[in-house]
Write a protein that holds these residues in place. Structure first.
Motif, short mmCIF file in Angstrom:
data_model
loop_
_atom_site.label_atom_id
_atom_site.label_comp_id
_atom_site.label_asym_id
_atom_site.label_seq_id
_atom_site.Cartn_x
_atom_site.Cartn_y
_atom_site.Cartn_z
N HIS A 1 -9.28 4.84 -0.96
CA HIS A 1 -8.69 5.91 -0.15
C HIS A 1 -7.17 5.93 -0.21
O HIS A 1 -6.54 6.88 0.25
CB HIS A 1 -9.15 5.79 1.30
N ARG A 2 -6.57 4.88 -0.79
CA ARG A 2 -5.12 4.83 -0.95
C ARG A 2 -4.80 3.90 -2.11
O ARG A 2 -5.69 3.23 -2.66
CB ARG A 2 -4.44 4.33 0.33
N CYS B 1 -6.74 5.61 -6.25
CA CYS B 1 -7.49 6.78 -5.82
C CYS B 1 -8.13 7.44 -7.04
O CYS B 1 -7.60 7.38 -8.14
CB CYS B 1 -6.58 7.78 -5.12
N SER C 1 -1.59 8.42 -7.74
CA SER C 1 -1.90 7.02 -7.45
C SER C 1 -1.56 6.13 -8.64
O SER C 1 -0.94 5.07 -8.49
CB SER C 1 -3.39 6.89 -7.11
N THR D 1 0.81 -1.21 0.00
CA THR D 1 0.00 0.00 0.00
C THR D 1 0.84 1.27 0.00
O THR D 1 1.95 1.30 0.54
CB THR D 1 -0.94 0.03 1.23
N ARG E 1 -4.68 13.45 -6.68
CA ARG E 1 -4.25 12.15 -6.16
C ARG E 1 -4.43 11.02 -7.16
O ARG E 1 -3.70 10.03 -7.11
CB ARG E 1 -4.99 11.82 -4.86
N ASP F 1 0.28 5.52 0.62
CA ASP F 1 -0.57 6.64 1.00
C ASP F 1 0.28 7.90 1.00
O ASP F 1 1.49 7.84 1.23
CB ASP F 1 -1.19 6.40 2.38
#
Length: 333
Positions: free
Chosen positions: A187-188, A165, A138, A123, A134, A125
């Motif tokens: 969200h990530r 994202c 991403s 992951t 983003r 973030d």
């Protein structure tokens, strides 16, 4: 108060250069000066990276420009940071090294892995980028993650799932590159791989070994990333960045940090410093470093925004006690 974060040029340079080549984007139409991209280890404020993403989309005319400009380009094995990451002997070591060292590349990023059953979730973030930007970041990072895996597991390797994202409507181009289910509006950024992919039997026997070959100077430069709460260090790095726009001013430095000039000066005073003292210290040290690398006083003066070499000489002598030419003579003996 705004938090200052930085990203190394290395992180963005391939996307930037690929867009110039693929779409014929004029570098002078981009707010981030092209001179920034001459040093892979230099730092760019995250706020300016957001501007770069936005302007590349505008001037390319392609909402999927990140994927379309990066999908076909191989990893750059020549850069010191690439050698650092890819000198790991196996994919597990590579992922661990990258997870632990990502702060050296981006002070707002967090990369980690977790295992759930037979699935490993890798992951990413990030802090400091607007919501509308983003999606580009991403996609860029997911491409980089998958390319790292393919360097160890083969060019046809496909992850189990990719979560991104934001949203892009041209699903086919993403399915084609990643080769798996692509999920949007997460969200990530997440790349899922099978636990079995860590096995040595799954990895390339013919993979080229990458020598770390990192000097102490390069290591110092890599590790020299300011924490968001190191105010004086962040101002110092912002002064170095602002030289690309001309002689750094308190107004420009404050603006890039999301502060007014008065707020910046009050904050510096509370730290027992002043903009003038920090300005002379930062640019004096940078100039000395460039002089020892063989650059002429005139070139060094221009690189930090001075249009008058005499003004540069006076600043340097005030900081170092000698003129640039005297400094060169002392370092030759």
């Amino acid at each position: 108060m705004s938090v200052t974060r930085f990203i190394r040029v290395f992180v963005m340079e391939n996307l930037y250069l690929n867009c110039l080549n693929k779409y014929g984007v004029d570098p002078d139409s981009i707010s981030v000066p092209k001179a920034v991209f001459e040093n892979s280890m230099a730092l760019i404020p995250t706020s300016q990276v957001a501007v770069l993403y936005s302007e590349l989309e505008k001037h390319s005319g392609d909402g999927d420009y990140v994927l379309n400009s990066m999908a076909g380009s191989p990893l750059d094995h020549t850069k010191m940071i690439s050698r650092w990451i890819l000198s790991a002997p196996d994919v597990t070591s590579c992922v661990r090294r990258f997870n632990g060292g990502v702060f050296c590349l981006h002070s707002g990023a967090t990369v980690q892995g977790s295992q759930i059953g037979n699935i490993i979730k890798w992951t990413y973030d990030v802090k400091g980028l607007p919501v509308n930007i983003r999606v580009h970041d991403s996609v860029r990072f997911a491409i980089f993650m998958v390319k790292l895996l393919r360097d160890y597991l083969g060019e046809n390797y496909t992850p189990v799932r990719v979560l991104l994202c934001g949203f892009r409507s041209n699903q086919k181009v993403y399915d084609s590159f990643f080769g798996c289910e692509v999920v949007w509006n997460h969200h990530r950024t997440e790349v899922w791989l099978s636990n079995e992919d860590r096995l040595h039997s799954k990895q390339l026997d013919t993979r080229k070994t990458h020598n770390l070959a990192m000097t102490y100077s390069e290591l110092d430069s890599l590790l020299d990333m300011p924490n968001p709460d190191e105010f004086l260090k962040n101002v110092s790095e912002m002064i170095k960045y602002c030289r690309y726009y001309g002689l750094p001013t308190v107004e420009r430095v404050a603006g890039f940090m999301g502060l007014s000039s008065q707020q910046l000066q009050r904050k510096l005073n509370a730290e027992g410093a002043s903009f003038t003292v920090l300005f002379n210290y930062v640019l004096g040290n940078y100039a000395a470093e460039q002089l020892t690398k063989g650059k002429s006083p005139k070139i060094v003066a221009q690189s930090i925004g001075y249009t008058n070499v005499g003004s540069f000489n006076r600043m340097f002598k005030k900081q170092r006690g000698v003129t640039p030419l005297e400094y060169l003579d002392l370092n030759r003996t």
